[in-house]
Motif scaffolding. Sequence first.
Motif, PDB file in Angstrom:
ATOM      1  N   SER A 134       0.824  -1.211   0.000  1.00 30.55           N
ATOM      2  CA  SER A 134       0.000   0.000   0.000  1.00 30.55           C
ATOM      3  C   SER A 134       0.855   1.257   0.000  1.00 30.55           C
ATOM      4  O   SER A 134       1.999   1.257   0.484  1.00 30.55           O
ATOM      5  CB  SER A 134      -0.919   0.013   1.226  1.00 30.55           C
ATOM      6  OG  SER A 134      -0.199   0.345   2.391  1.00 30.55           O
ATOM      7  N   LEU A 135       0.284   2.319  -0.542  1.00 36.60           N
ATOM      8  CA  LEU A 135       0.972   3.608  -0.525  1.00 36.60           C
ATOM      9  C   LEU A 135       1.102   4.128   0.902  1.00 36.60           C
ATOM     10  O   LEU A 135       2.076   4.814   1.232  1.00 36.60           O
ATOM     11  CB  LEU A 135       0.204   4.619  -1.383  1.00 36.60           C
ATOM     12  CG  LEU A 135       0.085   4.307  -2.880  1.00 36.60           C
ATOM     13  CD1 LEU A 135      -0.617   5.454  -3.603  1.00 36.60           C
ATOM     14  CD2 LEU A 135       1.442   4.042  -3.496  1.00 36.60           C
ATOM     15  N   ASN A 136       0.135   3.797   1.756  1.00 30.16           N
ATOM     16  CA  ASN A 136       0.193   4.234   3.160  1.00 30.16           C
ATOM     17  C   ASN A 136       1.430   3.680   3.850  1.00 30.16           C
ATOM     18  O   ASN A 136       2.101   4.386   4.612  1.00 30.16           O
ATOM     19  CB  ASN A 136      -1.065   3.794   3.914  1.00 30.16           C
ATOM     20  CG  ASN A 136      -2.290   4.604   3.512  1.00 30.16           C
ATOM     21  OD1 ASN A 136      -2.173   5.743   3.070  1.00 30.16           O
ATOM     22  ND2 ASN A 136      -3.461   4.009   3.656  1.00 30.16           N
ATOM     23  N   ASN A 137       1.749   2.412   3.580  1.00 30.12           N
ATOM     24  CA  ASN A 137       2.951   1.810   4.170  1.00 30.12           C
ATOM     25  C   ASN A 137       4.207   2.508   3.669  1.00 30.12           C
ATOM     26  O   ASN A 137       5.141   2.768   4.440  1.00 30.12           O
ATOM     27  CB  ASN A 137       3.030   0.320   3.823  1.00 30.12           C
ATOM     28  CG  ASN A 137       1.991  -0.505   4.546  1.00 30.12           C
ATOM     29  OD1 ASN A 137       1.444  -0.081   5.561  1.00 30.12           O
ATOM     30  ND2 ASN A 137       1.702  -1.680   4.025  1.00 30.12           N
ATOM     31  N   ILE A 138       4.255   2.774   2.373  1.00 33.36           N
ATOM     32  CA  ILE A 138       5.416   3.448   1.789  1.00 33.36           C
ATOM     33  C   ILE A 138       5.621   4.808   2.455  1.00 33.36           C
ATOM     34  O   ILE A 138       6.745   5.190   2.787  1.00 33.36           O
ATOM     35  CB  ILE A 138       5.234   3.606   0.266  1.00 33.36           C
ATOM     36  CG1 ILE A 138       5.237   2.232  -0.411  1.00 33.36           C
ATOM     37  CG2 ILE A 138       6.327   4.499  -0.328  1.00 33.36           C
ATOM     38  CD1 ILE A 138       4.905   2.260  -1.886  1.00 33.36           C
ATOM     39  N   CYS A 139       4.520   5.516   2.675  1.00 33.16           N
ATOM     40  CA  CYS A 139       4.600   6.846   3.294  1.00 33.16           C
ATOM     41  C   CYS A 139       5.041   6.766   4.748  1.00 33.16           C
ATOM     42  O   CYS A 139       5.978   7.449   5.168  1.00 33.16           O
ATOM     43  CB  CYS A 139       3.249   7.544   3.195  1.00 33.16           C
ATOM     44  SG  CYS A 139       2.764   7.965   1.514  1.00 33.16           S
ATOM     45  N   SER A 140       4.374   5.921   5.521  1.00 35.41           N
ATOM     46  CA  SER A 140       4.637   5.859   6.961  1.00 35.41           C
ATOM     47  C   SER A 140       6.009   5.265   7.279  1.00 35.41           C
ATOM     48  O   SER A 140       6.677   5.693   8.221  1.00 35.41           O
ATOM     49  CB  SER A 140       3.541   5.049   7.667  1.00 35.41           C
ATOM     50  OG  SER A 140       3.509   3.724   7.175  1.00 35.41           O
ATOM     51  N   ASP A 141       6.437   4.286   6.495  1.00 31.83           N
ATOM     52  CA  ASP A 141       7.715   3.619   6.765  1.00 31.83           C
ATOM     53  C   ASP A 141       8.921   4.434   6.324  1.00 31.83           C
ATOM     54  O   ASP A 141      10.047   4.177   6.759  1.00 31.83           O
ATOM     55  CB  ASP A 141       7.772   2.248   6.073  1.00 31.83           C
ATOM     56  CG  ASP A 141       6.787   1.259   6.654  1.00 31.83           C
ATOM     57  OD1 ASP A 141       6.251   1.526   7.743  1.00 31.83           O
ATOM     58  OD2 ASP A 141       6.534   0.212   6.019  1.00 31.83           O
ATOM     59  N   ASN A 142       8.688   5.396   5.446  1.00 32.15           N
ATOM     60  CA  ASN A 142       9.825   6.122   4.863  1.00 32.15           C
ATOM     61  C   ASN A 142       9.711   7.647   4.987  1.00 32.15           C
ATOM     62  O   ASN A 142      10.499   8.366   4.388  1.00 32.15           O
ATOM     63  CB  ASN A 142       9.956   5.748   3.378  1.00 32.15           C
ATOM     64  CG  ASN A 142      10.190   4.277   3.163  1.00 32.15           C
ATOM     65  OD1 ASN A 142      11.315   3.801   3.231  1.00 32.15           O
ATOM     66  ND2 ASN A 142       9.119   3.533   2.896  1.00 32.15           N
ATOM     67  N   LYS A 143       8.721   8.095   5.764  1.00 36.05           N
ATOM     68  CA  LYS A 143       8.514   9.526   5.972  1.00 36.05           C
ATOM     69  C   LYS A 143       8.383  10.277   4.644  1.00 36.05           C
ATOM     70  O   LYS A 143       9.051  11.288   4.387  1.00 36.05           O
ATOM     71  CB  LYS A 143       9.655  10.110   6.807  1.00 36.05           C
ATOM     72  CG  LYS A 143       9.733   9.516   8.208  1.00 36.05           C
ATOM     73  CD  LYS A 143      10.853  10.134   9.028  1.00 36.05           C
ATOM     74  CE  LYS A 143      10.889   9.528  10.434  1.00 36.05           C
ATOM     75  NZ  LYS A 143      12.000  10.095  11.255  1.00 36.05           N
ATOM     76  N   ILE A 144       7.542   9.714   3.789  1.00 34.38           N
ATOM     77  CA  ILE A 144       7.246  10.319   2.490  1.00 34.38           C
ATOM     78  C   ILE A 144       5.785  10.742   2.497  1.00 34.38           C
ATOM     79  O   ILE A 144       4.910   9.956   2.871  1.00 34.38           O
ATOM     80  CB  ILE A 144       7.501   9.325   1.342  1.00 34.38           C
ATOM     81  CG1 ILE A 144       8.976   8.906   1.302  1.00 34.38           C
ATOM     82  CG2 ILE A 144       7.089   9.927  -0.005  1.00 34.38           C
ATOM     83  CD1 ILE A 144       9.274   7.792   0.310  1.00 34.38           C
ATOM     84  N   SER A 145       5.509  11.946   2.097  1.00 41.83           N
ATOM     85  CA  SER A 145       4.114  12.389   2.056  1.00 41.83           C
ATOM     86  C   SER A 145       3.414  11.783   0.858  1.00 41.83           C
ATOM     87  O   SER A 145       4.019  11.586  -0.204  1.00 41.83           O
ATOM     88  CB  SER A 145       4.038  13.917   1.992  1.00 41.83           C
ATOM     89  OG  SER A 145       4.449  14.372   0.720  1.00 41.83           O
ATOM     90  N   LYS A 146       2.132  11.491   1.029  1.00 38.16           N
ATOM     91  CA  LYS A 146       1.371  10.924  -0.079  1.00 38.16           C
ATOM     92  C   LYS A 146       1.257  11.931  -1.220  1.00 38.16           C
ATOM     93  O   LYS A 146       1.221  11.548  -2.398  1.00 38.16           O
ATOM     94  CB  LYS A 146      -0.017  10.492   0.402  1.00 38.16           C
ATOM     95  CG  LYS A 146      -0.770   9.650  -0.631  1.00 38.16           C
ATOM     96  CD  LYS A 146      -2.053   9.051  -0.070  1.00 38.16           C
ATOM     97  CE  LYS A 146      -1.757   7.909   0.892  1.00 38.16           C
ATOM     98  NZ  LYS A 146      -2.999   7.202   1.291  1.00 38.16           N
ATOM     99  N   GLY A 147       1.248  13.212  -0.859  1.00 37.25           N
ATOM    100  CA  GLY A 147       1.199  14.242  -1.883  1.00 37.25           C
ATOM    101  C   GLY A 147       2.413  14.194  -2.798  1.00 37.25           C
ATOM    102  O   GLY A 147       2.298  14.426  -4.012  1.00 37.25           O
ATOM    103  N   LEU A 148       3.588  13.881  -2.211  1.00 34.50           N
ATOM    104  CA  LEU A 148       4.808  13.795  -3.014  1.00 34.50           C
ATOM    105  C   LEU A 148       4.718  12.618  -3.986  1.00 34.50           C
ATOM    106  O   LEU A 148       5.134  12.726  -5.142  1.00 34.50           O
ATOM    107  CB  LEU A 148       6.031  13.631  -2.106  1.00 34.50           C
ATOM    108  CG  LEU A 148       7.392  13.639  -2.807  1.00 34.50           C
ATOM    109  CD1 LEU A 148       7.642  14.999  -3.457  1.00 34.50           C
ATOM    110  CD2 LEU A 148       8.513  13.303  -1.825  1.00 34.50           C
ATOM    111  N   ILE A 149       4.179  11.495  -3.501  1.00 33.08           N
ATOM    112  CA  ILE A 149       4.014  10.334  -4.384  1.00 33.08           C
ATOM    113  C   ILE A 149       3.108  10.683  -5.553  1.00 33.08           C
ATOM    114  O   ILE A 149       3.411  10.401  -6.722  1.00 33.08           O
ATOM    115  CB  ILE A 149       3.453   9.125  -3.610  1.00 33.08           C
ATOM    116  CG1 ILE A 149       4.495   8.599  -2.612  1.00 33.08           C
ATOM    117  CG2 ILE A 149       3.059   8.000  -4.581  1.00 33.08           C
ATOM    118  CD1 ILE A 149       4.028   7.425  -1.780  1.00 33.08           C
TER     119      ILE A 149
END
Length: 208
Positions: free
Chosen positions: A31-46
């Motif tokens: 999930s994109l949520n995991n990618i964001c939370s695990d790597n401190k990446i905002s979903k907006g950036l993705i």
Amino acid sequence: MKQDEKKQLSQDKILNAAIVEFGTKSYENASLNNICSDNKISKGLIYHYFKNKDELYLCCVKICFDELTRFLDSEKYVFTDFQKDINHYLALRYRFFHENPNYSNIFFNTVLQPPVHLKNQIKELRKDFDAQGIHYYKSALKNIVLREDITEEEAIEYFFIFQEMFNGYFQSKAYENSDFNTLIEAHEMKLSKILNIMLYGIAKERKE
């Protein structure tokens, strides 16, 4: 830092994180949520760089197949014996997957558990890998004598038929078996044997 460099760093950070996510989970469970939370990446950036989960996943699939194809191309082959040539090719694949477990998971998920709605895109992304396989197979075929009623084109066609049937068998197993790593090992171990059977059959020649 220049804007282009900053953009490339952002994209690389997202892709590296996505390769880990898709390389440790199935497409459905990633999930994109995991990618964001695990790597401190905002979903907006993705979403700034990738339209959705599908586009990000397909980028990871492309990287996986490109890296595998490049690795196999880096080896110089001397074709002398069909079975040895095939075993060498499979040994190289095994080495690549052993050294790159995330790519291994992505590769076998696309082969054994591909998202149905992305099958055509995946087929397009693996064209270079498939072309490389055909070249390798044709080169190896030169070391065996084909039956008089079998042309090289037919031998290649049968190869793809066997491959589709073989992968189809493991696709059904993939959805039954929760131990995906064991399934991958079985797939690679049996692949060499099924190619041997395709060429030489299963019956022992009877002596008169």
